[in-house]
Design an enzyme around this catalytic site. Sequence first.
Site, PDB file in Angstrom:
ATOM      1  N   HIS A 388     -10.943  -5.056   7.342  1.00 27.08           N
ATOM      2  CA  HIS A 388      -9.984  -6.160   7.374  1.00 27.08           C
ATOM      3  C   HIS A 388      -9.958  -6.838   8.755  1.00 27.08           C
ATOM      4  CE1 HIS A 388      -6.060  -8.021   6.096  1.00 27.08           C
ATOM      5  NE2 HIS A 388      -5.917  -8.099   7.407  1.00 27.08           N
ATOM      6  N   GLU A 389      -9.777  -6.028   9.792  1.00 27.42           N
ATOM      7  CA  GLU A 389      -9.654  -6.592  11.149  1.00 27.42           C
ATOM      8  C   GLU A 389     -10.952  -7.250  11.599  1.00 27.42           C
ATOM      9  OE1 GLU A 389      -6.833  -7.028  12.121  1.00 27.42           O
ATOM     10  OE2 GLU A 389      -5.755  -5.539  10.928  1.00 27.42           O
ATOM     11  N   HIS A 392     -11.047 -10.753  10.460  1.00 28.47           N
ATOM     12  CA  HIS A 392     -10.351 -11.669  11.386  1.00 28.47           C
ATOM     13  C   HIS A 392     -11.236 -11.972  12.590  1.00 28.47           C
ATOM     14  CE1 HIS A 392      -6.496 -11.715   9.405  1.00 28.47           C
ATOM     15  NE2 HIS A 392      -6.308 -10.426   9.503  1.00 28.47           N
ATOM     16  N   HIS A 395     -14.107 -14.239  11.796  1.00 25.73           N
ATOM     17  CA  HIS A 395     -13.585 -15.597  11.558  1.00 25.73           C
ATOM     18  C   HIS A 395     -13.354 -16.272  12.917  1.00 25.73           C
ATOM     19  CE1 HIS A 395     -10.640 -18.177   8.918  1.00 25.73           C
ATOM     20  NE2 HIS A 395     -11.584 -18.900   9.491  1.00 25.73           N
TER      21      HIS A 395
HETATM   22 ZN   LIG Z   1      -4.729  -9.545   8.461  1.00 26.64          ZN
END
Ligand SMILES: [Zn+2]
Length: 608
Positions: A388-389, A392, A395
């Site tokens: 998940h991290e 980020h 991105h």
């Molecule tokens: Zn998040």
Amino acid sequence: MTTERAGIPAKYKWDLSAIYRDEAAFSAEFSETEKLIAEYPKHESTMLGSPQALAAALADHFAIDRKLAKLYEYAARNFDVDTSVNSWQAQVAKVINLNSRFTAASYFVSPYILKLDATTLEEWYREYPELEKYRRIIEVELRRKPYMLSDECEKLLAGMSQGLDTHDGIYSILTDCDMQFGKIRDEEGKLVELTDSSYVKFLMSKNRRVRRAAFTKLYRVYGQFGNTIATILNGFIKEKATLTKLRGYENSLFASTFADEVTPEIYNNLIDTVNRNLEVLFDYYDLKREVLGVSKLHMYDVYAPLIADYDRDYSYEEARDEVLEATKIFGEEYYETLRAGLLERGWVDVYPNKGKRGGAYSGGSYDTEPYILLNFNGKFDDVLTLAHEVGHSMHSYFSHKSNEFHLSNYTIFVAEVASTVNELVLAAKKLRESENDLEKLSVLNHIMETFKGTLFRQTMFAEFERDIYALVEANEPLTREVLCEKYYALVKKYFGPRVVVDKQISMEWMRIPHFYYNFYVYKYATCISAASSVMKKINERGDEYINKYIDFLKCGNSKSPLESLMVAEIDMTKPVVIEDAVSVFAETVRQFREIAGRLGMIKVSEKN
Ligand SMILES: [Zn+2]
């Protein structure tokens, strides 16, 4: 016993020396930024005089912002890994203070831009093409122009701002500090303190008596404060509604979505589409009832665990390699950048240590690496958190790399797309590769819980929020009775005809802080939907689509969030995006039921 930070090998800690060599270098940049801020007010008398002057004012503004972001990164990241060190706390405070000084010194920029008209600006863009690069920034500002009040009124509102916006503070003081929930008996019969956060833990207990005790007790106490909480929420909404009306917005929902550069249409599309697909959620609750082996599923059963913990442990290296493997599908640049970040460039601070902040996040600024804070504990959840991290971080990497600083930050409306895509990619890989049914169930359970909590529950909140704002805007008072009645009807709708909707749940709105966020939660649901749609297209179209997805990651703030998503062919105005999320959920429930059935975990199966 938590480890001392000094005892953790350097390879598991992030490398902040890449930001500033040492504290002296940080202090030197701090002083330089201070100087630039002191000089900034010189733009006030010139910025509207010519396109060159406007561009210069904006260029200096962003140059200072950029330095502030880097200073903050250094101080905050250092502080987060050892919050007991007062000097870092002081440095963070110093940077925040410097930032406020800059806000004060540059107060005129936004109102001055609003004084410009479209014709003059078009002439200026022609006369001085350098200004063109700030076009989007200027246009985003100018969108607010029709809703600005006279200078006098704006001044009055700014002056009153401290007295406004107090309801959420009162609410959290009441619920976090003043309210006491007493004690209940835990699984071993011991009397234990019930708090709002231990409540969540008790509701996940395998023991039904404990779940029911926590549920009953918590709402007995909320019930005593219901009128007060209704008055606070009514005041909060009334204030927001009045201000948006004064500014001339159609209504509060319009004003809030306008601020995100989206529309009420997007908001309503989410609610309508989820409403049309609630049957799959009812199926999930049937599955829960069948696995728990209860004849009726009550409100205090819905968080009970479907499966025992699957406790395969992962070393950090295994987790890292799993995530790297899973993200290979995103192509060479993605993979190589991430590999270097995780193995060579010190992106991640892996383990918990004494004084380290809890949880996980991805930070970083334009001039730093995209740092990731973890509290890695070796469970599958931790592997997903890393995925998940990393979503980020990547991105941010693409946004930063593809845009100048002033357009490099992607907006909150798309912020959880890449991270959720990564969770889904990793989960899909585990499901494909695992030969262990219990492991598969644990992955499926994780996906179901995520979608139930993010897609359905947040949409229910969004619907409640929309409807109670509408009541206030129609001059209906929000009393405790009105709120409870509305909420109860919604819960009945979202849980369906086969779950027992206990009376107490009508008070649940009293314990949801998100209703003081002003139309925020729908973004969780739209992001998971967009991510599901991305996954579907990746599965169907492979590399050809991956390129479009990467182009979306590169958008930063160079386009509006809706236009950015269109780069990945995600049209948020269409039901299909939400339906893609619904079908991921439905398919997950189906697979879970199939495996659980095969393993004999389904104890009752008639729909009663
Ligand atoms: Zn998040």
